[in-house]
Motif scaffolding. Structure first.
Motif, mmCIF file in Angstrom:
data_model
loop_
_atom_site.group_PDB
_atom_site.id
_atom_site.type_symbol
_atom_site.label_atom_id
_atom_site.label_comp_id
_atom_site.label_asym_id
_atom_site.label_seq_id
_atom_site.Cartn_x
_atom_site.Cartn_y
_atom_site.Cartn_z
ATOM 1 N N SER A 138 45.930 41.898 34.195
ATOM 2 C CA SER A 138 46.519 40.900 34.669
ATOM 3 C C SER A 138 47.143 41.003 36.145
ATOM 4 O O SER A 138 47.126 42.309 36.592
ATOM 5 N N GLY A 139 47.700 39.911 36.596
ATOM 6 C CA GLY A 139 48.135 39.993 38.125
ATOM 7 C C GLY A 139 47.177 39.620 39.051
ATOM 8 O O GLY A 139 46.501 40.593 39.496
ATOM 9 N N GLY A 140 46.562 38.429 39.417
ATOM 10 C CA GLY A 140 45.549 38.380 40.415
ATOM 11 C C GLY A 140 44.315 38.819 40.357
ATOM 12 O O GLY A 140 43.960 39.470 41.021
ATOM 13 N N VAL A 141 43.837 38.669 38.857
ATOM 14 C CA VAL A 141 42.532 39.055 38.716
ATOM 15 C C VAL A 141 41.554 38.420 39.431
ATOM 16 O O VAL A 141 41.177 37.184 39.452
ATOM 17 N N GLN A 142 40.491 39.112 40.090
ATOM 18 C CA GLN A 142 39.452 38.652 40.775
ATOM 19 C C GLN A 142 38.587 39.604 40.806
ATOM 20 O O GLN A 142 38.647 40.957 40.912
ATOM 21 N N GLY A 143 37.048 39.237 41.078
ATOM 22 C CA GLY A 143 35.776 40.147 41.156
ATOM 23 C C GLY A 143 34.599 39.537 41.137
ATOM 24 O O GLY A 143 34.467 38.293 41.532
ATOM 25 N N THR A 144 33.789 40.149 40.983
ATOM 26 C CA THR A 144 32.310 39.939 41.040
ATOM 27 C C THR A 144 31.447 40.182 39.782
ATOM 28 O O THR A 144 32.028 41.363 39.135
ATOM 29 N N VAL A 145 30.444 39.381 39.627
ATOM 30 C CA VAL A 145 29.493 39.956 38.209
ATOM 31 C C VAL A 145 28.284 40.102 38.894
ATOM 32 O O VAL A 145 27.548 38.802 39.498
ATOM 33 N N LYS A 146 27.503 40.835 38.691
ATOM 34 C CA LYS A 146 25.980 40.943 39.068
ATOM 35 C C LYS A 146 25.199 40.552 38.049
ATOM 36 O O LYS A 146 25.059 41.071 36.949
#
Length: 446
Positions: A223-231
């Motif tokens: 939680s809290g500003g979750v962000q990212g990438t998925v290959k």
């Protein structure tokens, strides 16, 4: 052989010492006992490394350990504070516990510090670089490392672990990095936090957040500003995501649910929803609640797709939208209850089938078409609308009904076809009032 030095109040064992405490045995190549001047009771113990310990707890746990030079000092409250340095042979201070069911727990560090009482350990700290390992039969081991690990005990049993500084938690195929970890033992709950960002990753997924909480069942919540990438499998470009929360199971870290204004995007294609489930193992995506898909196509049905739910199977490029489906682009809108479509990588519809309460509106002419089913072909940009009947209405009031209507969205032309049960019918309204022919009086004949 022991050497007693009365003036110093010490007993030295220069050629080795073996100590027994309850069911535990300590062995060292040398050691010194420091006695109280008045009572003669033991106040301090110093052992020369390497020190080896072996024993068994009341619960049937087998304990083994090895470290370097160590000492223990009696405290005012009757407890013993101890320090154990790393062994010169291995470079570590190590402690290993084997449980009756086959589970193994290990702790190793550059230095041990702790407190022991009559009933057993109260606190054990691993300092410098500390690593904890837990392995179970037929399961992948889990690891925890940090600059400082503190294990709290109650009645001789480990109750809580706290980790500080460069915390790395490895569970199954997933990892998480932060600054502070607090967790109940043996299985949680717990929370990993960071001064800036917590990082989490698996084989295909990498993200950041403010904190990660996990429960006794092995589920986690970021939680809290979750962000990212998925290959994505078979694709060179990564998929990006953002949400208020991300939930999943540690054992299946390539399956994650995004909650709270969930968004994923790639190039100009964006998908938003209240909740999304990304399953990289099955190569599927599910979205629920205010689903909004945007793409930047030209000519074909593209633009924006709205719905209540979406299921997308990446291997087939197939998407199923349901619940208040609405497609908007530069040519107009298409509404229905469901849409089954095959999409391009840009989100454009190659072929789609709209079903239930189909309503099509053309922006340029204001024309509306109603039907039960509408099939879209992207190569020709045509819609085949069928119904009982299918109806086309013009703003002027002109109306056509038939069993099928084919509409070319590129040219705006429309082809109507009927059958025996639903013949085509046309209601035409002239644009202005019809003129009455002038009455002509025949000329008189001469």
């Amino acid at each position: 052989m022991a050497q007693y030095r009365r003036k110093q109040g010490t007993v030295e064992f220069p050629k080795g010492v073996m100590l027994f405490r309850q069911s535990f045995r300590f062995e060292a190549p040398g050691g010194t006992l420091f006695l109280d001047d008045e009572t003669g009771s033991l106040e301090k113990l110093a052992l020369q490394g390497p020190v080896a310990v072996v024993g068994q707890t009341e619960n049937g746990e087998t304990v083994e350990g090895q470290w370097g030079d160590s000492q223990a000092q009696r405290q005012i409250d009757g407890t013993w504070a101890f320090v154990a340095q790393s062994s010169s042979e291995s470079g570590w201070a190590r402690l290993r516990v084997l449980l009756p069911g086959g589970e193994v727990r290990e702790l190793q560090a550059w230095r041990f510090e702790g407190v022991a009482a009559q009933e057993g350990l109260q606190k054990l700290e691993g300092l410098g670089l500390a690593c904890a390992l837990r392995s179970r039969p037929r399961e992948q081991p889990s690891r925890l490392s940090a600059e400082r690990l503190v294990v709290a005990f109650a009645e001789g049993q480990a109750q809580e672990v706290r980790a500080y500084g460069t915390v790395l938690l490895e569970e199954a195929a997933g990892q998480a990095r932060g600054d502070t970890l607090v967790a109940k033992l043996p299985n949680g709950p717990g929370e990993l936090t960071a001064d800036r960002q917590v990082e989490f990753s698996s084989r295909e997924l990498h993200g950041v957040c403010q904190r990660i909480a996990f429960d006794e069942q092995g589920n986690f919540t970021a939680s809290g500003g979750v962000q990212g990438t998925v290959k994505q499998q078979g694709q060179a470009q990564e998929l990006r995501f953002a949400a208020s929360q991300a939930k999943g199971a540690v054992a299946s870290s390539n399956r994650v649910t995004l909650l709270g204004d969930a968004r994923i995007w790639q190039n100009a294609q964006v998908l938003r929803a209240d909740e999304m489930l990304l399953d990289e193992e099955a190569a599927t995506l599910q979205a629920r609640g205010k689903v909004l898909s945007k793409s930047a196509g030209e000519g074909q049905v593209a633009g924006t797709i709205e719905a209540s739910q979406l299921t997308y199977m990446r291997a087939k490029g197939e998407a199923f939208f349901s619940g208040g489906v609405r497609v908007l682009d530069q040519r107009g809108t298409i509404e229905s209850q469901t849409l089954q479509a095959f999409l391009t990588e840009k989100g454009e519809i190659l072929r789609g089938e709209f079903r239930e309460h189909v309503v099509i509106r053309e922006k340029a002419s204001g024309r509306r078409i109603f039907g039960d089913v509408a099939v879209y072909d992207g190569s020709s940009e045509t819609l085949l609308i069928t119904g009982q009947p299918a109806i086309a209405e013009e703003p002027s009031g002109n109306r056509v009904q038939a069993s099928r209507i084919t509409w070319n969205r590129k040219t705006g032309s429309m082809d109507v076809g009927g059958d025996v049960d639903t013949p085509s019918q046309t209601l035409y309204h002239p644009e202005g009032p019809a003129k009455t022919p002038a009455r002509r009086t025949p000329l008189p004949q001469k």
